[in-house]
Design a protein around this motif. Structure first.
Motif, PDB file in Angstrom:
ATOM      1  N   ILE A   1       5.558 -18.147   0.898  1.00 19.95           N
ATOM      2  CA  ILE A   1       6.369 -17.035   0.425  1.00 19.95           C
ATOM      3  C   ILE A   1       5.699 -15.725   0.825  1.00 19.95           C
ATOM      4  CG2 ILE A   1       7.420 -15.920  -1.574  1.00 19.95           C
ATOM      5  CD1 ILE A   1       7.390 -18.597  -2.959  1.00 19.95           C
ATOM      6  N   TYR A   2       6.502 -14.834   1.382  1.00 19.43           N
ATOM      7  CA  TYR A   2       6.022 -13.529   1.827  1.00 19.43           C
ATOM      8  C   TYR A   2       6.766 -12.459   1.033  1.00 19.43           C
ATOM      9  CZ  TYR A   2       4.092 -16.349   5.520  1.00 19.43           C
ATOM     10  OH  TYR A   2       3.394 -17.308   6.206  1.00 19.43           O
ATOM     11  N   PHE A   3       6.002 -11.586   0.389  1.00 18.82           N
ATOM     12  CA  PHE A   3       6.560 -10.517  -0.444  1.00 18.82           C
ATOM     13  C   PHE A   3       6.508  -9.199   0.322  1.00 18.82           C
ATOM     14  CE2 PHE A   3       5.058 -13.746  -3.305  1.00 18.82           C
ATOM     15  CZ  PHE A   3       6.032 -13.809  -4.284  1.00 18.82           C
ATOM     16  N   PHE A   4       7.592  -8.448   0.236  1.00 24.06           N
ATOM     17  CA  PHE A   4       7.706  -7.164   0.917  1.00 24.06           C
ATOM     18  C   PHE A   4       8.127  -6.102  -0.087  1.00 24.06           C
ATOM     19  CE2 PHE A   4       8.377 -10.401   4.039  1.00 24.06           C
ATOM     20  CZ  PHE A   4       7.737  -9.944   5.169  1.00 24.06           C
ATOM     21  N   TYR A   5       7.694  -4.880   0.166  1.00 25.93           N
ATOM     22  CA  TYR A   5       8.167  -3.749  -0.626  1.00 25.93           C
ATOM     23  C   TYR A   5       8.744  -2.701   0.311  1.00 25.93           C
ATOM     24  CZ  TYR A   5       8.344   0.638  -3.068  1.00 25.93           C
ATOM     25  OH  TYR A   5       8.786   1.833  -3.572  1.00 25.93           O
ATOM     26  N   TYR A   6       9.949  -2.233  -0.024  1.00 29.98           N
ATOM     27  CA  TYR A   6      10.581  -1.115   0.678  1.00 29.98           C
ATOM     28  C   TYR A   6      11.208  -0.211  -0.363  1.00 29.98           C
ATOM     29  CZ  TYR A   6      10.164  -4.078   4.797  1.00 29.98           C
ATOM     30  OH  TYR A   6       9.678  -4.873   5.797  1.00 29.98           O
ATOM     31  N   ASP A   7      11.053   1.090  -0.183  1.00 31.64           N
ATOM     32  CA  ASP A   7      11.703   2.022  -1.100  1.00 31.64           C
ATOM     33  C   ASP A   7      13.219   1.900  -0.974  1.00 31.64           C
ATOM     34  OD1 ASP A   7      11.577   4.120  -3.060  1.00 31.64           O
ATOM     35  OD2 ASP A   7      12.350   5.439  -1.478  1.00 31.64           O
ATOM     36  N   HIS A   8      13.701   1.881   0.261  1.00 36.03           N
ATOM     37  CA  HIS A   8      15.135   1.682   0.513  1.00 36.03           C
ATOM     38  C   HIS A   8      15.278   0.582   1.560  1.00 36.03           C
ATOM     39  CE1 HIS A   8      19.388   2.629   0.747  1.00 36.03           C
ATOM     40  NE2 HIS A   8      19.270   2.502   2.064  1.00 36.03           N
ATOM     41  N   LEU A   9      15.995  -0.481   1.223  1.00 35.29           N
ATOM     42  CA  LEU A   9      16.165  -1.616   2.130  1.00 35.29           C
ATOM     43  C   LEU A   9      17.419  -1.436   2.978  1.00 35.29           C
ATOM     44  CD1 LEU A   9      15.240  -4.474   3.007  1.00 35.29           C
ATOM     45  CD2 LEU A   9      16.795  -5.363   1.255  1.00 35.29           C
ATOM     46  N   SER A  10      17.228  -1.448   4.276  1.00 34.73           N
ATOM     47  CA  SER A  10      18.356  -1.422   5.211  1.00 34.73           C
ATOM     48  C   SER A  10      18.479  -2.814   5.833  1.00 34.73           C
ATOM     49  CB  SER A  10      18.139  -0.375   6.294  1.00 34.73           C
ATOM     50  OG  SER A  10      17.015  -0.719   7.074  1.00 34.73           O
ATOM     51  N   LYS A  11      19.563  -3.046   6.534  1.00 35.28           N
ATOM     52  CA  LYS A  11      19.756  -4.351   7.168  1.00 35.28           C
ATOM     53  C   LYS A  11      18.679  -4.612   8.220  1.00 35.28           C
ATOM     54  CE  LYS A  11      23.069  -7.430   9.333  1.00 35.28           C
ATOM     55  NZ  LYS A  11      22.051  -8.076  10.102  1.00 35.28           N
ATOM     56  N   SER A  12      18.279  -3.588   8.962  1.00 33.98           N
ATOM     57  CA  SER A  12      17.244  -3.776   9.985  1.00 33.98           C
ATOM     58  C   SER A  12      15.895  -4.134   9.353  1.00 33.98           C
ATOM     59  CB  SER A  12      17.113  -2.537  10.861  1.00 33.98           C
ATOM     60  OG  SER A  12      16.716  -1.424  10.094  1.00 33.98           O
ATOM     61  N   LEU A  13      15.569  -3.522   8.205  1.00 30.33           N
ATOM     62  CA  LEU A  13      14.325  -3.890   7.509  1.00 30.33           C
ATOM     63  C   LEU A  13      14.402  -5.313   6.958  1.00 30.33           C
ATOM     64  CD1 LEU A  13      13.467  -0.592   5.587  1.00 30.33           C
ATOM     65  CD2 LEU A  13      12.269  -1.564   7.558  1.00 30.33           C
TER      66      LEU A  13
ATOM     67  N   GLU B   1       2.074   0.353  -0.059  1.00 27.31           N
ATOM     68  CA  GLU B   1       2.739   0.872   1.133  1.00 27.31           C
ATOM     69  C   GLU B   1       3.898  -0.052   1.476  1.00 27.31           C
ATOM     70  OE1 GLU B   1       0.044   1.438   4.398  1.00 27.31           O
ATOM     71  OE2 GLU B   1      -1.570   2.035   3.040  1.00 27.31           O
ATOM     72  N   GLU B   2       4.849   0.447   2.232  1.00 24.77           N
ATOM     73  CA  GLU B   2       5.987  -0.369   2.615  1.00 24.77           C
ATOM     74  C   GLU B   2       5.566  -1.438   3.609  1.00 24.77           C
ATOM     75  OE1 GLU B   2       9.339   1.905   3.858  1.00 24.77           O
ATOM     76  OE2 GLU B   2       9.719   2.614   1.834  1.00 24.77           O
ATOM     77  N   GLY B   3       6.156  -2.629   3.476  1.00 22.99           N
ATOM     78  CA  GLY B   3       5.877  -3.744   4.374  1.00 22.99           C
ATOM     79  C   GLY B   3       5.442  -4.967   3.587  1.00 22.99           C
ATOM     80  N   ASN B   4       4.761  -5.888   4.279  1.00 23.32           N
ATOM     81  CA  ASN B   4       4.283  -7.131   3.664  1.00 23.32           C
ATOM     82  C   ASN B   4       3.109  -6.825   2.739  1.00 23.32           C
ATOM     83  OD1 ASN B   4       2.220  -9.798   4.568  1.00 23.32           O
ATOM     84  ND2 ASN B   4       4.061 -10.081   3.373  1.00 23.32           N
ATOM     85  N   ILE B   5       3.302  -7.082   1.440  1.00 18.09           N
ATOM     86  CA  ILE B   5       2.279  -6.708   0.463  1.00 18.09           C
ATOM     87  C   ILE B   5       1.537  -7.894  -0.127  1.00 18.09           C
ATOM     88  CG2 ILE B   5       3.294  -4.500  -0.197  1.00 18.09           C
ATOM     89  CD1 ILE B   5       4.605  -5.950  -2.565  1.00 18.09           C
ATOM     90  N   MET B   6       2.154  -9.085  -0.084  1.00 17.15           N
ATOM     91  CA  MET B   6       1.536 -10.236  -0.724  1.00 17.15           C
ATOM     92  C   MET B   6       2.065 -11.518  -0.089  1.00 17.15           C
ATOM     93  SD  MET B   6       1.232 -10.614  -4.906  1.00 17.15           S
ATOM     94  CE  MET B   6       2.792  -9.853  -5.118  1.00 17.15           C
ATOM     95  N   ASN B   7       1.220 -12.559  -0.050  1.00 22.12           N
ATOM     96  CA  ASN B   7       1.616 -13.867   0.457  1.00 22.12           C
ATOM     97  C   ASN B   7       1.234 -14.920  -0.566  1.00 22.12           C
ATOM     98  OD1 ASN B   7       2.263 -12.553   2.891  1.00 22.12           O
ATOM     99  ND2 ASN B   7       0.182 -12.836   3.648  1.00 22.12           N
TER     100      ASN B   7
ATOM    101  N   ASN C   1      -1.522 -20.215  -4.005  1.00 26.15           N
ATOM    102  CA  ASN C   1      -2.664 -19.412  -3.579  1.00 26.15           C
ATOM    103  C   ASN C   1      -2.098 -18.058  -3.165  1.00 26.15           C
ATOM    104  OD1 ASN C   1      -4.381 -21.612  -3.889  1.00 26.15           O
ATOM    105  ND2 ASN C   1      -4.001 -22.310  -1.803  1.00 26.15           N
ATOM    106  N   VAL C   2      -2.368 -17.029  -3.956  1.00 18.76           N
ATOM    107  CA  VAL C   2      -1.792 -15.709  -3.716  1.00 18.76           C
ATOM    108  C   VAL C   2      -2.840 -14.808  -3.076  1.00 18.76           C
ATOM    109  CG1 VAL C   2      -0.726 -13.689  -4.789  1.00 18.76           C
ATOM    110  CG2 VAL C   2      -0.225 -15.969  -5.664  1.00 18.76           C
ATOM    111  N   GLU C   3      -2.444 -14.172  -1.982  1.00 20.18           N
ATOM    112  CA  GLU C   3      -3.320 -13.238  -1.282  1.00 20.18           C
ATOM    113  C   GLU C   3      -2.575 -11.919  -1.123  1.00 20.18           C
ATOM    114  OE1 GLU C   3      -3.668 -15.257   2.409  1.00 20.18           O
ATOM    115  OE2 GLU C   3      -5.091 -16.737   1.642  1.00 20.18           O
TER     116      GLU C   3
END
Length: 184
Positions: free
Chosen positions: A69-81, A36-42, A21-23
């Motif tokens: 499953i939680y999907f995230f998008y970041y333009d540049h991934l750092s360790k803190s992100l 936008e950056e952050g959680n985009i899909m579950n 079930n994708v949201e």
């Protein structure tokens, strides 16, 4: 050559929609193709199976398997992100796990899609491991899977527990040509 973000998200959503079930969240608008950056899909998956002999009253076992499953998008991934994304996944996925005598396993997945990443974030992703058993595994267990999709280099990275997730994502993004068999 690099992957297109919008096409990649469409492929992932279509593939996961077959079983999950994708949201989408408010950070991903499919109609206007804005992300936008952050959680985009579950994506949520629940499976219940049972086995019995002759009659349903003579039940041998029943078990439940869950995956969050939680999907995230970041333009540049750092360790803190990366740490924030995994913490978000765990904080939202773990409360949904209901360990009881029928619970077999639950998996919490974090899939991060990015254009570039820091080397320490990739090392943290590959080494990340979190497991928990409930009542010495009599009430099942839980694992956290992590995966990274690098759009620029078209590569997929994962931790040791997330090897199946990594293979699935690679199959979505890089489908192999099927061999044609000729029967004589």
């Amino acid at each position: 050559m690099s992957l297109n973000l919008e096409e990649t998200l469409k492929k992932i959503k279509i593939a996961y929609s077959s079983f999950y079930n994708v949201e989408t969240t408010d950070k991903y608008n499919e109609d206007s193709n804005t992300v936008e950056e952050g959680n985009i899909m579950n994506a949520l998956f629940h499976m219940h199976s049972e086995n019995y002999v002759i009659s349903k009253k003579a039940q041998l076992y029943q078990m439940d398997t869950n995956e969050y499953i939680y999907f995230f998008y970041y333009d540049h991934l750092s360790k803190s992100l990366f740490d924030e994304a995994v913490a978000f996944s765990y904080e939202n996925g773990f409360p949904q796990i209901k360990p009881d005598k029928d619970h077999r396993s639950s998996y919490i997945g974090t899939v991060i899609i990015c254009n570039s990443y820091d080397e320490d974030a990739l090392i943290a992703l590959k080494k990340y491991r979190k497991r928990q058993s409930f009542k010495f595994s009599l009430y099942g267990w839980m694992e956290v899977h992590t995966a990274l999709v690098d759009l620029r280099s078209e590569s997929v990275w994962h931790n040791s527990d997330g090897s199946n997730s990594g293979k699935f994502l690679k199959g979505i993004l890089h489908p192999k040509r099927r061999k044609k068999f000729i029967f004589f």
